[in-house]
Write an enzyme that holds these catalytic residues in place. Structure first.
Site, PDB file in Angstrom:
ATOM      1  N   LYS A 157      25.311 -20.594   4.255  1.00 55.12           N
ATOM      2  CA  LYS A 157      25.795 -19.234   3.996  1.00 55.12           C
ATOM      3  C   LYS A 157      25.795 -18.900   2.520  1.00 55.12           C
ATOM      4  O   LYS A 157      26.189 -19.722   1.698  1.00 55.12           O
ATOM      5  CB  LYS A 157      27.227 -19.098   4.516  1.00 55.12           C
TER       6      LYS A 157
ATOM      7  N   ARG B  16      15.721 -12.959  11.049  1.00 53.25           N
ATOM      8  CA  ARG B  16      16.868 -12.711  11.928  1.00 53.25           C
ATOM      9  C   ARG B  16      17.801 -11.687  11.295  1.00 53.25           C
ATOM     10  O   ARG B  16      18.318 -11.904  10.208  1.00 53.25           O
ATOM     11  CB  ARG B  16      17.641 -14.020  12.144  1.00 53.25           C
TER      12      ARG B  16
ATOM     13  N   ASP C  51      36.532 -19.519  20.453  1.00 50.60           N
ATOM     14  CA  ASP C  51      35.650 -19.977  19.372  1.00 50.60           C
ATOM     15  C   ASP C  51      36.024 -19.348  18.038  1.00 50.60           C
ATOM     16  O   ASP C  51      36.216 -18.137  17.954  1.00 50.60           O
ATOM     17  CB  ASP C  51      34.198 -19.572  19.691  1.00 50.60           C
TER      18      ASP C  51
ATOM     19  N   HIS D  47      20.442 -27.068  16.983  1.00 52.81           N
ATOM     20  CA  HIS D  47      19.495 -26.248  16.230  1.00 52.81           C
ATOM     21  C   HIS D  47      18.124 -26.913  16.145  1.00 52.81           C
ATOM     22  O   HIS D  47      17.181 -26.317  15.662  1.00 52.81           O
ATOM     23  CB  HIS D  47      20.037 -25.953  14.836  1.00 52.81           C
TER      24      HIS D  47
ATOM     25  N   CYS E 194      27.003 -27.091  19.304  1.00 57.41           N
ATOM     26  CA  CYS E 194      27.183 -25.641  19.421  1.00 57.41           C
ATOM     27  C   CYS E 194      26.575 -25.187  20.746  1.00 57.41           C
ATOM     28  O   CYS E 194      26.165 -26.020  21.559  1.00 57.41           O
ATOM     29  CB  CYS E 194      26.522 -24.944  18.236  1.00 57.41           C
TER      30      CYS E 194
ATOM     31  N   ARG F  56      12.659  -2.175  10.608  1.00 57.26           N
ATOM     32  CA  ARG F  56      12.512  -3.629  10.702  1.00 57.26           C
ATOM     33  C   ARG F  56      11.046  -4.064  10.583  1.00 57.26           C
ATOM     34  O   ARG F  56      10.605  -4.999  11.234  1.00 57.26           O
ATOM     35  CB  ARG F  56      13.114  -4.142  12.024  1.00 57.26           C
TER      36      ARG F  56
ATOM     37  N   GLY G 116      29.435 -23.671  25.521  1.00 60.89           N
ATOM     38  CA  GLY G 116      29.597 -22.400  26.220  1.00 60.89           C
ATOM     39  C   GLY G 116      28.322 -21.766  26.710  1.00 60.89           C
ATOM     40  O   GLY G 116      28.133 -21.591  27.903  1.00 60.89           O
ATOM     41  N   SER G 117      27.421 -21.412  25.784  1.00 64.03           N
ATOM     42  CA  SER G 117      26.243 -20.694  26.252  1.00 64.03           C
ATOM     43  C   SER G 117      25.181 -21.672  26.747  1.00 64.03           C
ATOM     44  O   SER G 117      25.030 -22.776  26.226  1.00 64.03           O
ATOM     45  CB  SER G 117      25.672 -19.822  25.137  1.00 64.03           C
TER      46      SER G 117
HETATM   47  N1  GLN Z   1      30.562 -20.227  22.782  1.00 66.14           N
HETATM   48  C1  GLN Z   1      29.512 -19.848  21.892  1.00 66.14           C
HETATM   49  C2  GLN Z   1      28.193 -20.403  22.420  1.00 66.14           C
HETATM   50  O1  GLN Z   1      28.219 -21.429  23.025  1.00 66.14           O
HETATM   51  C3  GLN Z   1      29.746 -20.387  20.503  1.00 66.14           C
HETATM   52  C4  GLN Z   1      28.715 -19.925  19.528  1.00 66.14           C
HETATM   53  C5  GLN Z   1      28.971 -20.302  18.083  1.00 66.14           C
HETATM   54  O2  GLN Z   1      29.771 -21.143  17.789  1.00 66.14           O
HETATM   55  N2  GLN Z   1      28.296 -19.704  17.167  1.00 66.14           N
HETATM   56  O3  GLN Z   1      27.153 -19.827  22.179  1.00 66.14           O
HETATM   57 ZN    ZN Z   2      29.008 -23.068  17.213  1.00 61.22          ZN
END
Ligand code: GLN
Ligand code: ZN
Length: 767
Positions: free
Chosen positions: A119, A524, A608, A703, A735, A17, A441-442
Site C-alpha cells: 500500500k 485494477r 473481516d 495470491h 485470504c 478506463r 469466505g469467498s
Molecule cells: N471474506 C472475504 C473473502 O474471503 C475477505 C476478503 C479480504 O480479506 N480482502 O473474500
Molecule cells: Zn484477506
C-alpha cells in the site's frame, strides 16, 4: 502579482478506463505495443490540455504511468532485479511488465515472481516495492521522464516533471539480502539522480517536483542526515531548474524543521491533513522560497470550503507575499475519480457538494483568482451557501441512529464472559476436531457467476431466477466443502461483487458512482462508495443466504460480514464528522446483522477487518487513539452475541506484529490472519507475547496460483505449534479464494485438509 496554480498529479487511467482496456489487451496479445503507447499518449495529451484549459500554471508530467510510478522510478534508475534478465540499455516493455506482474511460462516451466506490491501510505493505491542489493548499481535506463517532457513541449505545454525523491525511493524499498542498509546506497544513487535533473534542466524544464512523502513518517537520525546530504548534493550539482520539495498525506510535525532546512526553491505542504503545521511553516519560512499551499483535498471527493481555504491563503500571503505563493491540491489527484460530468445518476443535492479531479482543478484556479482579487468575492459566499444547503438535508441525519449511539454503554462493547469461559461453551456446541479447517469466505467466482450478477443488476435477470442461481451455487460449494472434509463451511460469497460495495448498497447513507474509478494497482481500479449520511441497516442482508447454506449441512456454516473499520476505509468518508463517528455508525448497523444471524441459528460469525492496519497513523505517537476507537468499533459490531456464538475475524495485507496487542483487544474468538507470504514471520511476536484466543495463521498464499504441498503446510503448522498452544490453532488459507480458479483451489484445499489430518494424527491425545 499572479499567484501560481500548481497541480501535483492527475489520474492517468483515462476518462473511460482507456488505460485498463489497452494494457489488458496488450497483455493478452490483441493490442500492439505501438497502439498501447498511442493510447497512453492520448491520455496524457487530454490531461495536459484539460489542466491548461482549467488555468493550471504548473502542469505535471511523469505523473503518468503504464502501471505504477515507483516501478517507473526503478526503471528510470536501472534498479531492475537480476531475475528479470535485463542486460542494460533502455528497459523495454516486456521487462517493465514482467517486473509488475511476474512471468508464468509453461514450456519450459519457469516462474519469475513480480516485485512485491504494497500500500502507498494509507491510500488504497498499491505500489511496487523497489528491491536493493548490497552491490546495487544505478544508471539512467528509462527515458520516460524526458520523453514525456518533450511530448508536452510539442503540444506547447511546458510541464513540471514529477519525480519520487531519492530518499522516499530508498525508504519505500526493501533490502533483498541481509547485512546492509539501503540508505548506504544513497552515494551511488545521487549522481544518477542529479544527472537526470540536469537533463531535464537542459531540455528547458523550469520547475521540477520532487516528491518526498516519507517526510510525513517517523524518521531516524540516519534518515534525517541522509535527507540533508541528498538535497545539499542536488542543490550543488543541479542548475537551471527550480525544485519544489513536496510532501503530503500528513502533518510534518517534528520533521518540519528538517524539510525547511533542505535547499529548494519552493516547498509544498499538505494543509488538509497538515493544517497544524501552518503557523510553524510561516514563522520559519525561508526568505526567497515559494510556498505551495495544498488546500484542496486530494484524498476525498467533497467540494472545497472556500472560506476555510481563503483563511489559509490570506495568512500565507500576509507573511510570504502573493508573488511567492502557489495554490495546490494537498497531494496528487490520482486518488479521486476524474470528473463529476460522468455521474448522471448521483442525487443532484449530493452532487452539488462534490468535486472530483477535474472539478478540483477549477477550485484551485478559483482560489488563486480570489486571492489575487481577479474574481468576485461573492463566490465565497455562494460556496458557503452550497455547503449550508447540504448540511440541512434530511437524508444526512438519522435521529434514531444518533440516539442509539449516544446510549451505547461500556457493556455493549464487551462479551459477557472472558474467552476461556466462552470457548468452553463453544467447544460443546461446535464439537470441532483439533486443528479445525476452514476458509476465509469467498470461493472462486466463475465467469458465469459474474455474468449472472451483472445481468441481475441490469434488470435482465429476474430476482427469482437470480436467487435460484445463487442458491444452486451455494449448494454446489457446500457439497464441495463437505467432500473436501472442511470442518467449518462458508456459503462462498457469490452474491458479492466486492466485500465493501455489497454491504454499502444495503445500508442507508451510502451513494454510488457510475464511472468514478480510482486506480488501486496496475489495471485494477475500484469505485469506492461515498458515505454521505448517517448509516443504518434497514433490513437483514446476509441472513437468507447463510441460512440457506446452513440448511444444507450439519457442519457449522460461518456468517460472513465486512467490519466497520474496513467499510469506512474503503469508502470516501464524510468530512462533517470524525471518521471514528462514521465507523461507529457502521458498527451499529453490522451489530444488527450479527444479532439477526445469531437469532437465525448461525453459530459462527466472521467479521473481516483487512483494512484495520492500513488506517494506522504514520506517527507512532498517534497510534493509540486510532487503535482504541477502531478496536471499539469492532467490538461494538459483535459483542452482542451469547458466549456460545463464536466470532471470527480476518486480516490480511500487512504486518501485524507491532499492533498485536490491539488485535488481541478485539477479542474475536478466532483470528484468521495472513502469514504464509512471510513464512510465518508473524509467529515471532508470539515468542514474547502470547495470543490469548484462537488463531488461524494463513498456511498458503491465495495470491499465487501455486498449489502448496501437504508437507509444506505441515511444516508451517509445526512452526505455529512451537509458539502457540495446539488446541488454539486453526488451519485456513491466507485470504479469500475469489480470484482463483476452481481446480486450483480445490487442489490447495485438499492438501490443506490433509495437512490438518497429519497434524491431528501426530498430536491427538497428546497435550
Ligand atoms: N471474506 C472475504 C473473502 O474471503 C475477505 C476478503 C479480504 O480479506 N480482502 O473474500
Ligand atoms: Zn484477506
Amino acid at each position: 502579482m499572479a499567484i501560481l496554480t500548481n497541480n501535483l498529479g492527475f489520474p492517468r487511467i483515462g476518462e473511460n478506463r482507456e488505460l485498463k482496456k489497452a494494457t489488458e489487451a496488450f497483455w493478452k496479445g490483441t493490442l500492439a505495443e505501438e497502439e498501447l503507447r498511442q493510447c497512453a499518449a492520448d491520455i496524457r495529451r487530454k490531461n495536459w490540455q484539460r489542466q491548461k484549459e482549467k488555468g493550471i500554471d504548473l502542469i505535471p508530467s511523469n505523473d503518468f504511468s503504464l502501471y505504477d510510478q515507483m516501478l517507473d522510478m526503478c526503471c528510470v534508475l536501472g534498479a531492475v532485479p537480476e531475475r528479470f534478465g535485463w542486460s542494460g540499455g533502455q528497459v523495454g516493455c516486456d521487462t517493465y511488465f514482467a517486473m509488475a506482474r511476474g512471468v508464468q511460462q509453461e514450456d519450459p516451466p519457469r516462474g519469475v515472481p513480480a516485485l512485491e506490491m504494497t500500500k502507498w501510505f494509507d491510500t488504497n493505491y498499491h505500489y511496487l516495492v523497489p528491491e536493493f542489493h548490497r552491490d546495487q548499481e544505478f544508471c539512467l535506463s528509462f527515458n520516460k521522464t524526458l520523453d514525456e517532457f518533450a511530448e508536452a513541449m510539442k503540444l506547447g505545454i511546458k510541464t513540471k516533471p514529477v519525480l519520487i525523491g531519492p530518499l522516499s525511493f530508498l525508504i519505500l524499498g526493501k533490502e533483498k539480502e541481509a547485512g546492509f542498509d539501503r540508505l548506504s546506497l544513497l552515494t551511488r544513487l545521487l549522481p544518477v539522480y542529479t544527472e537526470l535533473l540536469n537533463h531535464l534542466a537542459a531540455r528547458g524544464a523550469e520547475w521540477m517536483q520532487i516528491d518526498e512523502p516519507c517526510l510525513a513518517l517517523d524518521l531516524t537520525e540516519a534518515h534525517k542526515e541522509a535527507y540533508e546530504r541528498a538535497f545539499q548534493e542536488i542543490n550543488q550539482s543541479v542548475s537551471g531548474v527550480k525544485i519544489i520539495l513536496t510532501s503530503y498525506f500528513g502533518p510534518l510535525d517534528n520533521n518540519l524543521e528538517l524539510k525547511l532546512k533542505l535547499p529548494a526553491d519552493a516547498y509544498h505542504f499538505d494543509l488538509v491533513r497538515g493544517e497544524i503545521d501552518l503557523e510553524a511553516v510561516l514563522s520559519s519560512f525561508p526568505a526567497a522560497a515559494s510556498l505551495s499551499l495544498g488546500v484542496i483535498n486530494g484524498r476525498n471527493i467533497w467540494k472545497n470550503n472556500y472560506q476555510r481555504s481563503m483563511a489559509i491563503i490570506q495568512k500565507a500571503r500576509d507573511k510570504v507575499g502573493a508573488e511567492r505563493l502557489m495554490v495546490a491540491p494537498s497531494c496528487s489527484l490520482i486518488h479521486v475519480p476524474i470528473t463529476l460530468a460522468n455521474e448522471p445518476f448521483l442525487n443532484p443535492e449530493l452532487k452539488a457538494v462534490l468535486a472530483f479531479a477535474a472539478e478540483k482543478l477549477e477550485e484551485i484556479a478559483t482560489l488563486a483568482g480570489l486571492a489575487e482579487g481577479s474574481l468576485d468575492p461573492s463566490l465565497i459566499e455562494q460556496n458557503q451557501q452550497i455547503h449550508q444547503a447540504w448540511q440541512i438535508r434530511p437524508e444526512i441525519t438519522n435521529p434514531q441512529v444518533r440516539a442509539r449511539l449516544k446510549n451505547i454503554t461500556a457493556e455493549d462493547l464487551q462479551r459477557s464472559h472472558r474467552f476461556t469461559e466462552r470457548i468452553r461453551k463453544q467447544r460443546k456446541v461446535l464439537s470441532l476436531p483439533l486443528f479445525p479447517t476452514t476458509t476465509t469466505g469467498s470461493f472462486p467466482q466463475t465467469r458465469e457467476i459474474r455474468a449472472a450478477r451483472r445481468r441481475f443488476k441490469q434488470g435482465e435477470l429476474s430476482r427469482t431466477v437470480y436467487e435460484d442461481f445463487i442458491q444452486k451455487e451455494i449448494q454446489r460449494v457446500i457439497e464441495e466443502q463437505e467432500e473436501l472434509g472442511l470442518d467449518v463451511l462458508v456459503h462462498g460469497e457469490f452474491e458479492r461483487n466486492d466485500m465493501v460495495e455489497y454491504f454499502a448498497e444495503l445500508f442507508q447513507g451510502f451513494a454510488f458512482m457510475t464511472n468514478g474509478w480510482v486506480q488501486s494497482f496496475g489495471s485494477r481500479y475500484v469505485k469506492p462508495p461515498i458515505i454521505y449520511g448517517d448509516v443504518q441497516r434497514p433490513e437483514p442482508m446476509t441472513v437468507r443466504w447463510i441460512c440457506h447454506a446452513q440448511s444444507l449441512t450439519a457442519r457449522p456454516v460461518k456468517g460472513m460480514l465486512t467490519g466497520p473499520v474496513t467499510m469506512a476505509r474503503w469508502s470516501f468518508v464524510r468530512e462533517d464528522q470524525p471518521r471514528s463517528e462514521t465507523t461507529r455508525q457502521i458498527a451499529l448497523a453490522i451489530r444488527d446483522e450479527v444479532h439477526d444471524l445469531e437469532q437465525a441459528g448461525i453459530r459462527i460469525i466472521q467479521i473481516d477487518e483487512p483494512a484495520l492496519r492500513e488506517g494506522l497513523p504514520f506517527k507512532r505517537q498517534a497510534w493509540n487513539t486510532y487503535l482504541q476507537w477502531a478496536v471499539e468499533a469492532f467490538r461494538l459490531a459483535c459483542c452482542c452475541v451469547r458466549d456460545e456464538t463464536q466470532i471470527h475475524t480476518h486480516m490480511c495485507y500487512s504486518e501485524f506484529n507491532d499492533i498485536i496487542e490491539a488485535i488481541s483487544a478485539m477479542d474475536a474468538d478466532v483470528l484468521a490472519i495472513e502469514a504464509s507470504r512471510s513464512q510465518m514471520e508473524l509467529l515471532e511476536v508470539f515468542e514474547e507475547k502470547t495470543y490469548p484466543n484462537q488463531i488461524g495463521p494463513g498456511v498458503y498464499d491465495v495470491h499465487s496460483p501455486r498449489v502448496p504441498e501437504v508437507s509444506e503446510i505441515v511444516r508451517l503448522l509445526e512452526k505455529a505449534c512451537e509458539v502457540l498452544p495446539r488446541e488454539n490453532i486453526w488451519v485456513n488459507p491466507d485470504c479469500g479464494l475469489k480470484t482463483r480458479s476452481d481446480p486450483e483451489s480445490r487442489a490447495s484445499l485438499r492438501n490443506l485438509v490433509d495437512a490438518a489430518r497429519v497434524m491431528r494424527d501426530r498430536y491427538a491425545g497428546k497435550s
